[in-house]
Design a protein around this motif. Sequence first.
Motif, PDB file in Angstrom:
ATOM      1  N   ASP A  18       0.836  -1.206   0.000  1.00 54.22           N
ATOM      2  CA  ASP A  18       0.000   0.000   0.000  1.00 54.22           C
ATOM      3  C   ASP A  18       0.871   1.256   0.000  1.00 54.22           C
ATOM      4  N   PHE A  19       1.918   1.266   0.819  1.00 59.89           N
ATOM      5  CA  PHE A  19       2.807   2.433   0.848  1.00 59.89           C
ATOM      6  C   PHE A  19       3.431   2.679  -0.519  1.00 59.89           C
ATOM      7  N   TYR A  20       3.977   1.654  -1.143  1.00 58.68           N
ATOM      8  CA  TYR A  20       4.648   1.831  -2.436  1.00 58.68           C
ATOM      9  C   TYR A  20       3.659   2.244  -3.526  1.00 58.68           C
ATOM     10  N   TYR A  21       2.395   1.865  -3.376  1.00 60.44           N
ATOM     11  CA  TYR A  21       1.372   2.347  -4.313  1.00 60.44           C
ATOM     12  C   TYR A  21       1.092   3.825  -4.054  1.00 60.44           C
ATOM     13  N   GLN A  22       0.843   4.168  -2.790  1.00 68.44           N
ATOM     14  CA  GLN A  22       0.527   5.555  -2.446  1.00 68.44           C
ATOM     15  C   GLN A  22       1.706   6.488  -2.748  1.00 68.44           C
ATOM     16  N   ALA A  23       2.914   6.061  -2.447  1.00 63.36           N
ATOM     17  CA  ALA A  23       4.093   6.911  -2.599  1.00 63.36           C
ATOM     18  C   ALA A  23       4.591   7.006  -4.028  1.00 63.36           C
ATOM     19  N   PHE A  24       4.561   5.892  -4.771  1.00 67.13           N
ATOM     20  CA  PHE A  24       5.213   5.845  -6.074  1.00 67.13           C
ATOM     21  C   PHE A  24       4.308   5.389  -7.214  1.00 67.13           C
ATOM     22  N   GLY A  25       3.073   4.981  -6.891  1.00 69.97           N
ATOM     23  CA  GLY A  25       2.128   4.574  -7.925  1.00 69.97           C
ATOM     24  C   GLY A  25       2.311   3.170  -8.449  1.00 69.97           C
ATOM     25  N   PHE A  26       3.104   2.334  -7.766  1.00 69.07           N
ATOM     26  CA  PHE A  26       3.328   0.963  -8.214  1.00 69.07           C
ATOM     27  C   PHE A  26       2.163   0.073  -7.758  1.00 69.07           C
ATOM     28  N   ALA A  27       1.470  -0.519  -8.719  1.00 69.64           N
ATOM     29  CA  ALA A  27       0.313  -1.361  -8.421  1.00 69.64           C
ATOM     30  C   ALA A  27       0.749  -2.770  -8.024  1.00 69.64           C
ATOM     31  N   THR A  28      -0.023  -3.387  -7.151  1.00 69.78           N
ATOM     32  CA  THR A  28       0.217  -4.765  -6.742  1.00 69.78           C
ATOM     33  C   THR A  28      -0.142  -5.710  -7.888  1.00 69.78           C
ATOM     34  N   THR A  29       0.775  -6.620  -8.192  1.00 67.97           N
ATOM     35  CA  THR A  29       0.521  -7.609  -9.242  1.00 67.97           C
ATOM     36  C   THR A  29       0.324  -9.004  -8.659  1.00 67.97           C
ATOM     37  N   ALA A  30       0.756  -9.214  -7.427  1.00 71.41           N
ATOM     38  CA  ALA A  30       0.612 -10.527  -6.792  1.00 71.41           C
ATOM     39  C   ALA A  30       0.584 -10.341  -5.281  1.00 71.41           C
ATOM     40  N   LEU A  31      -0.252 -11.128  -4.634  1.00 72.04           N
ATOM     41  CA  LEU A  31      -0.303 -11.172  -3.176  1.00 72.04           C
ATOM     42  C   LEU A  31      -0.815 -12.557  -2.799  1.00 72.04           C
ATOM     43  N   THR A  32      -0.034 -13.271  -1.995  1.00 71.10           N
ATOM     44  CA  THR A  32      -0.456 -14.602  -1.579  1.00 71.10           C
ATOM     45  C   THR A  32      -1.685 -14.506  -0.685  1.00 71.10           C
ATOM     46  N   GLU A  33      -2.433 -15.604  -0.630  1.00 71.40           N
ATOM     47  CA  GLU A  33      -3.632 -15.645   0.196  1.00 71.40           C
ATOM     48  C   GLU A  33      -3.315 -15.337   1.653  1.00 71.40           C
ATOM     49  N   SER A  34      -2.163 -15.783   2.118  1.00 73.50           N
ATOM     50  CA  SER A  34      -1.766 -15.540   3.506  1.00 73.50           C
ATOM     51  C   SER A  34      -1.116 -14.173   3.697  1.00 73.50           C
ATOM     52  N   ALA A  35      -0.980 -13.398   2.624  1.00 72.28           N
ATOM     53  CA  ALA A  35      -0.402 -12.049   2.646  1.00 72.28           C
ATOM     54  C   ALA A  35       1.025 -12.030   3.194  1.00 72.28           C
ATOM     55  N   ASP A  36       1.758 -13.136   2.951  1.00 75.39           N
ATOM     56  CA  ASP A  36       3.151 -13.164   3.412  1.00 75.39           C
ATOM     57  C   ASP A  36       4.143 -12.881   2.279  1.00 75.39           C
ATOM     58  N   TYR A  37       3.612 -12.689   1.053  1.00 72.61           N
ATOM     59  CA  TYR A  37       4.451 -12.331  -0.077  1.00 72.61           C
ATOM     60  C   TYR A  37       3.616 -11.560  -1.103  1.00 72.61           C
ATOM     61  N   GLY A  38       4.209 -10.500  -1.651  1.00 70.66           N
ATOM     62  CA  GLY A  38       3.528  -9.724  -2.676  1.00 70.66           C
ATOM     63  C   GLY A  38       4.526  -9.083  -3.607  1.00 70.66           C
ATOM     64  N   GLU A  39       4.049  -8.700  -4.792  1.00 70.98           N
ATOM     65  CA  GLU A  39       4.904  -8.067  -5.800  1.00 70.98           C
ATOM     66  C   GLU A  39       4.219  -6.837  -6.373  1.00 70.98           C
ATOM     67  N   LEU A  40       5.052  -5.928  -6.876  1.00 69.16           N
ATOM     68  CA  LEU A  40       4.587  -4.695  -7.487  1.00 69.16           C
ATOM     69  C   LEU A  40       4.969  -4.626  -8.947  1.00 69.16           C
ATOM     70  N   ASP A  41       4.169  -3.916  -9.718  1.00 68.62           N
ATOM     71  CA  ASP A  41       4.483  -3.632 -11.116  1.00 68.62           C
ATOM     72  C   ASP A  41       5.338  -2.371 -11.136  1.00 68.62           C
ATOM     73  N   THR A  42       6.644  -2.555 -11.292  1.00 72.47           N
ATOM     74  CA  THR A  42       7.569  -1.423 -11.293  1.00 72.47           C
ATOM     75  C   THR A  42       8.209  -1.195 -12.652  1.00 72.47           C
ATOM     76  N   GLY A  43       7.897  -2.019 -13.614  1.00 71.69           N
ATOM     77  CA  GLY A  43       8.527  -1.903 -14.919  1.00 71.69           C
ATOM     78  C   GLY A  43       9.280  -3.178 -15.247  1.00 71.69           C
ATOM     79  N   MET A  44      10.580  -3.063 -15.475  1.00 68.30           N
ATOM     80  CA  MET A  44      11.367  -4.194 -15.971  1.00 68.30           C
ATOM     81  C   MET A  44      11.755  -5.211 -14.901  1.00 68.30           C
TER      82      MET A  44
END
Length: 129
Positions: A18-44
């Motif tokens: 959420d912080f990286y989305y609010q601060a830099f506009g990077f959207a979440t592309t993956a988040l595990t069901e247990s929310a113990d791992y997630g990824e952002l769309d940052t480009g390359m």
Amino acid sequence: MQYLKTIIYVDSVEEALDFYYQAFGFATTALTESADYGELDTGMVTLGFASHPLAQAQFKQSYIRSHPKQPALGFELCIECENVIESYDRAVAAGAEPLMPPNHKGEHTQAYVRAIEGTLVALIAQSAG
């Protein structure tokens, strides 16, 4: 070989995403069901976040946890942006610690903030010219 991703170990993956989305506009592309791992769309290159328990389950070595009240770890994330002043203000408004306000350095403008989990972030824009 190819550089695949950077993963930052954090207390709360959802808060970091959420912080990286609010601060830099990077959207979440993956988040595990247990929310113990997630990824952002940052480009390359993928920027991922893993919870400390997940990280510790992967390997048994200890590591230094990044924390905003401790000295920063010896690396930074470098983000290219169109307008460093606007990007800096957005990041600070989202909760980043301001470290170095925007300034002109040679062929680019740069600023530094510290993310909520303690990671140093450089914001850079190439000068028009």
